[in-house]
Design a protein around this motif. Structure first.
Motif, short mmCIF file in Angstrom:
data_model
loop_
_atom_site.label_atom_id
_atom_site.label_comp_id
_atom_site.label_asym_id
_atom_site.label_seq_id
_atom_site.Cartn_x
_atom_site.Cartn_y
_atom_site.Cartn_z
N GLY A 33 0.77 -1.24 0.00
CA GLY A 33 0.00 0.00 0.00
C GLY A 33 0.80 1.29 0.00
O GLY A 33 0.36 2.28 0.56
N GLY A 34 1.96 1.30 -0.59
CA GLY A 34 2.79 2.50 -0.62
C GLY A 34 3.82 2.55 0.50
O GLY A 34 4.54 3.54 0.63
N GLY A 35 3.93 1.50 1.27
CA GLY A 35 4.87 1.47 2.39
C GLY A 35 6.33 1.59 1.98
O GLY A 35 7.12 2.22 2.67
N ILE A 36 6.67 0.98 0.85
CA ILE A 36 8.06 1.06 0.38
C ILE A 36 8.37 2.49 -0.06
O ILE A 36 9.40 3.05 0.30
CB ILE A 36 8.34 0.05 -0.75
N SER A 37 7.46 3.09 -0.81
CA SER A 37 7.69 4.46 -1.26
C SER A 37 7.69 5.42 -0.07
O SER A 37 8.46 6.38 -0.04
CB SER A 37 6.69 4.89 -2.33
N THR A 56 -0.92 0.14 -6.86
CA THR A 56 -1.89 -0.47 -7.78
C THR A 56 -2.53 -1.65 -7.07
O THR A 56 -2.14 -2.79 -7.25
CB THR A 56 -1.20 -0.89 -9.09
N TYR A 57 -3.51 -1.33 -6.25
CA TYR A 57 -4.15 -2.33 -5.41
C TYR A 57 -5.09 -3.22 -6.22
O TYR A 57 -5.15 -4.42 -5.98
CB TYR A 57 -4.92 -1.62 -4.29
N SER A 58 -5.78 -2.66 -7.18
CA SER A 58 -6.73 -3.44 -7.99
C SER A 58 -6.07 -3.95 -9.27
O SER A 58 -5.07 -3.41 -9.73
CB SER A 58 -7.94 -2.59 -8.36
N ASN A 59 -6.67 -4.98 -9.83
CA ASN A 59 -6.19 -5.48 -11.13
C ASN A 59 -6.32 -4.40 -12.20
O ASN A 59 -5.46 -4.27 -13.07
CB ASN A 59 -6.97 -6.73 -11.55
N GLU A 60 -7.40 -3.61 -12.13
CA GLU A 60 -7.61 -2.54 -13.11
C GLU A 60 -6.47 -1.53 -13.04
O GLU A 60 -5.98 -1.07 -14.07
CB GLU A 60 -8.96 -1.86 -12.86
N ALA A 61 -6.03 -1.19 -11.84
CA ALA A 61 -4.92 -0.25 -11.69
C ALA A 61 -3.62 -0.84 -12.23
O ALA A 61 -2.83 -0.15 -12.87
CB ALA A 61 -4.76 0.16 -10.23
N LYS A 62 -3.41 -2.13 -11.96
CA LYS A 62 -2.20 -2.79 -12.47
C LYS A 62 -2.17 -2.72 -14.00
O LYS A 62 -1.11 -2.49 -14.60
CB LYS A 62 -2.14 -4.24 -12.00
N VAL A 79 -1.39 -12.19 -7.41
CA VAL A 79 -0.28 -12.60 -6.55
C VAL A 79 0.45 -13.74 -7.25
O VAL A 79 0.16 -14.91 -7.05
CB VAL A 79 -0.79 -13.01 -5.15
N SER A 80 1.37 -13.35 -8.14
CA SER A 80 2.12 -14.34 -8.92
C SER A 80 3.42 -13.73 -9.42
O SER A 80 3.55 -12.50 -9.51
CB SER A 80 1.29 -14.80 -10.13
N GLU A 81 4.34 -14.61 -9.73
CA GLU A 81 5.61 -14.16 -10.29
C GLU A 81 5.39 -13.39 -11.59
O GLU A 81 6.00 -12.34 -11.82
CB GLU A 81 6.52 -15.37 -10.54
N GLN A 82 4.53 -13.92 -12.44
CA GLN A 82 4.30 -13.30 -13.75
C GLN A 82 3.78 -11.87 -13.60
O GLN A 82 4.21 -10.96 -14.31
CB GLN A 82 3.30 -14.15 -14.55
N THR A 83 2.86 -11.68 -12.65
CA THR A 83 2.29 -10.35 -12.46
C THR A 83 3.32 -9.37 -11.92
O THR A 83 3.43 -8.25 -12.43
CB THR A 83 1.05 -10.43 -11.54
N VAL A 84 4.10 -9.75 -10.90
CA VAL A 84 5.07 -8.78 -10.36
C VAL A 84 6.17 -8.45 -11.35
O VAL A 84 6.66 -7.32 -11.37
CB VAL A 84 5.66 -9.21 -8.99
N VAL A 85 6.54 -9.40 -12.20
CA VAL A 85 7.53 -9.11 -13.24
C VAL A 85 6.98 -8.05 -14.19
O VAL A 85 7.67 -7.08 -14.53
CB VAL A 85 7.96 -10.39 -13.98
N GLU A 86 5.72 -8.20 -14.60
CA GLU A 86 5.09 -7.20 -15.48
C GLU A 86 4.92 -5.86 -14.75
O GLU A 86 5.08 -4.79 -15.35
CB GLU A 86 3.76 -7.70 -16.02
N MET A 87 4.60 -5.91 -13.47
CA MET A 87 4.47 -4.68 -12.68
C MET A 87 5.79 -3.93 -12.63
O MET A 87 5.84 -2.71 -12.84
CB MET A 87 4.00 -4.99 -11.26
N ALA A 88 6.88 -4.63 -12.34
CA ALA A 88 8.19 -3.99 -12.24
C ALA A 88 8.65 -3.42 -13.57
O ALA A 88 9.19 -2.32 -13.64
CB ALA A 88 9.23 -4.98 -11.69
N THR A 89 8.40 -4.16 -14.64
CA THR A 89 8.77 -3.70 -15.98
C THR A 89 7.96 -2.47 -16.36
O THR A 89 8.51 -1.46 -16.84
CB THR A 89 8.57 -4.83 -17.00
N GLY A 90 6.65 -2.52 -16.11
CA GLY A 90 5.79 -1.39 -16.43
C GLY A 90 6.09 -0.15 -15.61
O GLY A 90 6.08 0.97 -16.12
#
Length: 163
Positions: A33-37, A56-62, A79-90
């Motif tokens: 929820g923004g804790g890292i930032s 990006t809490y919701s899938n729509e935001a992601k 909650v998957s490796e594939q999703t976080v990889v796309e999140m980090a790249t995006g």
């Protein structure tokens, strides 16, 4: 939000490294929820290496902010490796940042399953196009899972940058 000393120390250490190496960082956060930032920007001088971050809490935001594909979310879940990889790249692309960290997990108390238990958190760290991903299951209640996830992310970014 009150940051514990470990997180404050890690964020300050990371900030010093980013400043020294003239690197920029962004975050793509779901369960934290923004804790890292928050931790990054709690350090004086953080405007030298943080321009923007994404919660990006919701899938729509992601999808809308980070370009995560609907197919990835439908096939593997948020909650998957594939999703976080796309999140980090995006996030790296959207923020024009050298480094991006992405986090998605199940902080609880509900939402877990046999395959994805409460406490499961996926991380991806994108450093100038090289992406590493990690899976952790943290014990404890919601706030403790989130705190552990923030500390884990910061530790791993420091570790990666230091090589």
């Amino acid at each position: 939000m009150e940051l514990n000393q470990e997180i404050k120390t890690l964020a300050a250490q990371l900030g010093a490294i980013l400043t020294d190496k003239r690197l920029t960082i962004t975050t793509a956060e779901s369960c934290t929820g923004g804790g890292i930032s928050y931790a990054l920007t709690d350090t004086p001088g953080s405007s030298n290496y943080v321009d923007r971050c994404f919660v990006t809490y919701s899938n729509e935001a992601k999808q809308a902010l980070l370009g995560v594909s609907a197919q990835t979310l439908n096939s593997y879940g948020a909650v998957s490796e594939q999703t976080v990889v796309e999140m980090a790249t995006g996030a790296a692309q959207a923020a024009n940042a050298d480094i991006a960290v992405a986090v998605s997990g199940i902080a609880g108390p509900g939402g877990g399953s046999d395959d994805k238990p409460v406490g499961l958190v996926w991380f991806a760290i994108n450093i100038q196009g090289n992406v590493s991903s990690y899976e952790q299951v943290f014990p404890g209640e919601r706030s403790y899972v989130r705190t552990q996830a923030i500390a884990f992310a910061l530790k791993n970014i420091v570790s990666h940058i230091q090589g």
